[in-house]
Design a protein around this motif. Structure first.
Motif, short mmCIF file in Angstrom:
data_model
loop_
_atom_site.label_atom_id
_atom_site.label_comp_id
_atom_site.label_asym_id
_atom_site.label_seq_id
_atom_site.Cartn_x
_atom_site.Cartn_y
_atom_site.Cartn_z
N SER A 116 1.37 -4.50 6.06
CA SER A 116 0.00 -5.03 6.04
C SER A 116 -0.67 -4.84 7.39
CB SER A 116 0.03 -6.52 5.68
OG SER A 116 0.71 -6.74 4.48
N ALA A 117 0.09 -5.09 8.46
CA ALA A 117 -0.46 -4.93 9.81
C ALA A 117 -0.86 -3.48 10.07
CB ALA A 117 0.56 -5.39 10.84
N ALA A 118 -0.02 -2.55 9.62
CA ALA A 118 -0.34 -1.13 9.82
C ALA A 118 -1.62 -0.75 9.07
CB ALA A 118 0.82 -0.26 9.35
N PHE A 119 -1.80 -1.28 7.86
CA PHE A 119 -3.01 -1.00 7.10
C PHE A 119 -4.24 -1.57 7.80
CE2 PHE A 119 -6.22 -2.24 3.96
CZ PHE A 119 -6.43 -1.03 3.31
N GLY A 120 -4.15 -2.80 8.27
CA GLY A 120 -5.28 -3.42 8.98
C GLY A 120 -5.63 -2.65 10.23
N ALA A 244 9.44 -3.16 -0.51
CA ALA A 244 8.38 -4.12 -0.15
C ALA A 244 7.09 -3.39 0.21
CB ALA A 244 8.84 -4.99 1.02
N VAL A 245 7.22 -2.30 0.96
CA VAL A 245 6.02 -1.53 1.32
C VAL A 245 5.41 -0.89 0.08
CG1 VAL A 245 5.19 0.46 2.63
CG2 VAL A 245 6.81 -1.12 3.68
N GLY A 246 6.25 -0.43 -0.84
CA GLY A 246 5.75 0.18 -2.06
C GLY A 246 5.01 -0.80 -2.96
N ARG A 247 5.29 -2.09 -2.82
CA ARG A 247 4.61 -3.10 -3.64
C ARG A 247 3.26 -3.52 -3.06
NH1 ARG A 247 10.07 -5.15 -4.37
NH2 ARG A 247 9.79 -6.51 -2.54
N ARG A 250 -0.22 -3.21 -4.95
CA ARG A 250 -0.52 -4.17 -6.00
C ARG A 250 -1.47 -5.27 -5.50
NH1 ARG A 250 5.61 -5.41 -8.29
NH2 ARG A 250 6.24 -3.23 -8.68
N HIS A 251 -1.49 -5.45 -4.21
CA HIS A 251 -2.34 -6.49 -3.60
C HIS A 251 -3.52 -5.83 -2.87
CE1 HIS A 251 0.96 -9.32 -4.40
NE2 HIS A 251 1.76 -8.39 -3.92
N GLY A 252 -4.08 -4.79 -3.50
CA GLY A 252 -5.15 -4.04 -2.86
C GLY A 252 -6.37 -4.87 -2.54
N PHE A 293 0.96 -21.02 -2.18
CA PHE A 293 0.89 -20.67 -0.76
C PHE A 293 1.61 -21.73 0.07
CE2 PHE A 293 -1.59 -17.30 -1.98
CZ PHE A 293 -2.27 -16.65 -0.97
N GLY A 294 2.37 -21.28 1.04
CA GLY A 294 3.16 -22.19 1.86
C GLY A 294 4.61 -22.26 1.43
N THR A 295 4.95 -21.56 0.35
CA THR A 295 6.33 -21.57 -0.15
C THR A 295 6.98 -20.19 -0.05
OG1 THR A 295 5.62 -21.12 -2.43
CG2 THR A 295 5.77 -23.43 -1.76
N GLY A 296 6.28 -19.21 0.53
CA GLY A 296 6.82 -17.87 0.64
C GLY A 296 6.08 -16.87 -0.22
N GLU A 297 4.78 -17.04 -0.37
CA GLU A 297 3.96 -16.17 -1.20
C GLU A 297 3.63 -14.89 -0.43
OE1 GLU A 297 2.30 -15.17 -4.76
OE2 GLU A 297 3.52 -16.91 -4.26
N VAL A 298 3.68 -13.74 -1.14
CA VAL A 298 3.46 -12.44 -0.50
C VAL A 298 2.05 -12.35 0.08
CG1 VAL A 298 3.28 -9.96 -0.91
CG2 VAL A 298 5.17 -11.25 -1.91
N GLU A 299 1.03 -12.77 -0.68
CA GLU A 299 -0.34 -12.67 -0.19
C GLU A 299 -0.57 -13.60 1.00
OE1 GLU A 299 -3.66 -12.86 -2.76
OE2 GLU A 299 -2.86 -11.43 -4.21
N GLY A 300 0.25 -14.62 1.15
CA GLY A 300 0.16 -15.50 2.31
C GLY A 300 0.60 -14.83 3.59
N ILE A 301 1.34 -13.71 3.46
CA ILE A 301 1.72 -12.90 4.61
C ILE A 301 0.75 -11.74 4.79
CG2 ILE A 301 3.54 -11.46 5.62
CD1 ILE A 301 5.57 -13.08 4.04
#
Length: 512
Positions: A116-120, A244-247, A250-252, A293-301
């Motif tokens: 995500s950081a690399a994309f940003g 993980a990177v390949g997924r 899905r969160h485009g 969110f707060g329990t280990g959600e992917v979009e939260g990272i």
């Protein structure tokens, strides 16, 4: 197309063996700075700045910017593995990153964060590539009134959008203006605020100020608030990294939304920290899994990491094009440019094309190097967190003292650095923002010069700031940002619900 041609020329400058070595060294140092508590990107860059005085400007800025990218990535490592944000902008990453790692998925959390950081960062660099020259060409038509309007808009943006209490932001700016005024007045030639100390005629060194504010200030806070790190596994499962990177596609929506938030907050003085919190809050509100969110959600990272790096990268756009840093680290880099004899602003794109496009090209390569190195070095840097803080703290002090003394071989600079450390500590404890203070120290004297030159040109008439559409729009936008907190406060009071009618009736019955 001209920009693409200049970018290709920049790659021919950046992709050389010496510069690639500098990228690797800078990224490694940056990761170390991001991992260790008490340090941070602004302080790490300021500590490295004195070592670049003898280097060519292109090589020096590549080294400093690579350290910046590494520090942003390093802060995510400690946030996820230890629940200790190595960077202020990594705080929001701990909300879901550490729960995911503690749940036995540290590799997934780290790979998601770095992808995500690399994309940003990529979105931020693309923005700089296509907008920097255009912004610079527009700025070539600027006079003193237009420059003051831009500076005014920058200061007003901190008040209206900085995230801190507006009155605290104003206080921080005022202190910065006072510090910037020390020394010789460039308009009249008179000496100001030196209090009889001859060494202050040259003014307060920017490097000394930031090392004290960020280095010693953060260290004092860290000493007071003891760190108790509880590490999780830092072993990397390479198969899970690629999964993980390949997924991520899905969160485009989350990626694009967070990148847009980050770029906006980077160009304006909101900064990476505000961008990461804003992106996390918006993602939690609009996500279908917001309650998790707060329990280990992917979009939260994904959300805070994408916004953090997009903001950190795009913050260099106003610094290069207008001479106005969009973040504290960009302000430190701008100070470096001035020390090397370069003047950030539109003429930089005319007089120093190799420097500008070499830097922009190095951003693409440097972020790729940072992603690769941070994955390879996670176990090594995680082990550093087990070094007792009583060993790390003296090393930070020694680095700060040596760095301050080396600026001009003056013991007064060391004393001032320690004084700024106390100011930084008080700002942290009282929740005053440091970024406005740093911004005012860097461009406070420039804003003053532009204002006084405008007054001389107009013979004291403020009408010069409404003489054309451009300066009028900038001034009106700045005033709107200054009034924004007041408008929002009045809106909240207006929407405050009144006492329900049923409750009022019940109260009347009790009284009767």
């Amino acid at each position: 197309m001209d920009n693409l041609g200049e970018l290709l020329h920049g790659f021919s400058i950046a992709v050389t063996v010496p510069h690639l070595v500098l990228m690797v060294v800078g990224v490694l140092l940056g990761i170390l700075v991001g991992v260790l508590p008490g340090l941070g990107a602004p302080n790490g860059v300021s500590l490295l700045l004195p070592l670049t005085f003898g280097m060519q400007p292109v090589s020096a800025i590549i080294l400093l910017s690579s350290m910046y990218w590494g520090a942003l990535f390093g802060g995510s490592v400690t946030s996820i593995l230890f629940n200790i944000p190595g960077e202020p902008s990594s705080v929001a990453t701990t909300f879901d990153g550490y729960p995911m790692a503690r749940d036995g998925r540290p590799t997934t959390a780290l790979a998601t964060a770095f992808g995500s950081a690399a994309f940003g960062a990529l979105v931020g660099v693309i923005l700089i590539t296509f907008l920097a020259s255009w912004v610079a060409q527009v700025a070539l038509a600027f006079g003193p009134a237009e420059y003051f309007a831009v500076y005014f808009l920058a200061f007003a943006s901190f008040v209206g959008m900085g995230g801190a209490a507006p009155i605290k932001t104003v206080v921080a700016l005022a202190i910065g203006f006072a510090i910037a005024a020390i020394g010789i007045d460039t308009v009249s030639g008179s000496v100001r605020l030196t209090m009889g100390v001859d060494e202050l005629v040259k003014g307060v060194s920017f490097v000394v100020a930031v090392m004290g504010l960020f280095g010693i200030g953060e260290l004092l806070v860290a000493v007071e608030e003891e760190f108790h790190a509880r590490a999780v596994s830092s072993k990397i499962d390479w198969a899970e990294v690629f999964r993980a990177v390949g997924r991520l596609p899905r969160h485009g929506v989350a990626l694009l939304r967070s990148a847009a938030i980050g770029c906006w907050m980077g160009i304006t003085p909101g900064g990476p920290t505000a961008a990461s919190f804003m992106s996390y809050g918006i993602a939690r509100r609009f996500s279908r899994r917001g309650r998790y969110f707060g329990t280990g959600e992917v979009e939260g990272i994904i959300s805070p990491e994408t916004a953090d790096h997009a903001a950190g990268t795009s913050a260099l756009l106003p610094m290069l094009s207008l001479g106005i840093p969009g973040s504290a680290t960009a302000a430190v880099m701008m100070g470096g440019l001035m020390i090397w004899g370069l003047n950030p602003g539109p003429m930089l794109f005319v007089d120093q094309k190799d420097f500008v496009w070499g830097l922009i090209a190095s951003m693409y390569v440097g972020n790729i190097v940072a992603v690769a190195l941070v994955l390879l070095t996670v176990p090594v840097f995680a082990a550093l967190m087990r070094i007792p803080f009583v060993v790390i703290a003296p090393l930070i002090v020694i680095i700060c003292v040596v760095g301050a003394y080396s600026v001009s071989n003056s013991y007064l600079d060391v004393v001032m650095m320690l004084g700024f450390g106390v100011i930084g500590y008080l700002f942290k404890k009282l929740f005053y923002p440091l970024a406005p203070l740093v911004l005012a120290i860097v461009i406070g004297d420039k804003a003053e010069d532009a204002f006084r030159q405008s007054m001389l040109m107009s013979k004291g008439s403020l009408g010069i700031f409404f003489a054309n559409k451009l300066v009028t729009c900038l001034i009106v936008a700045g005033i709107a940002l200054l009034l924004l907190p007041l408008v929002l406060q009045l809106a909240r009071l207006w929407r405050k619900p009144a006492v329900p009618a049923a409750d009022t009736t019940a109260q009347e019955k009790v009284i009767i």
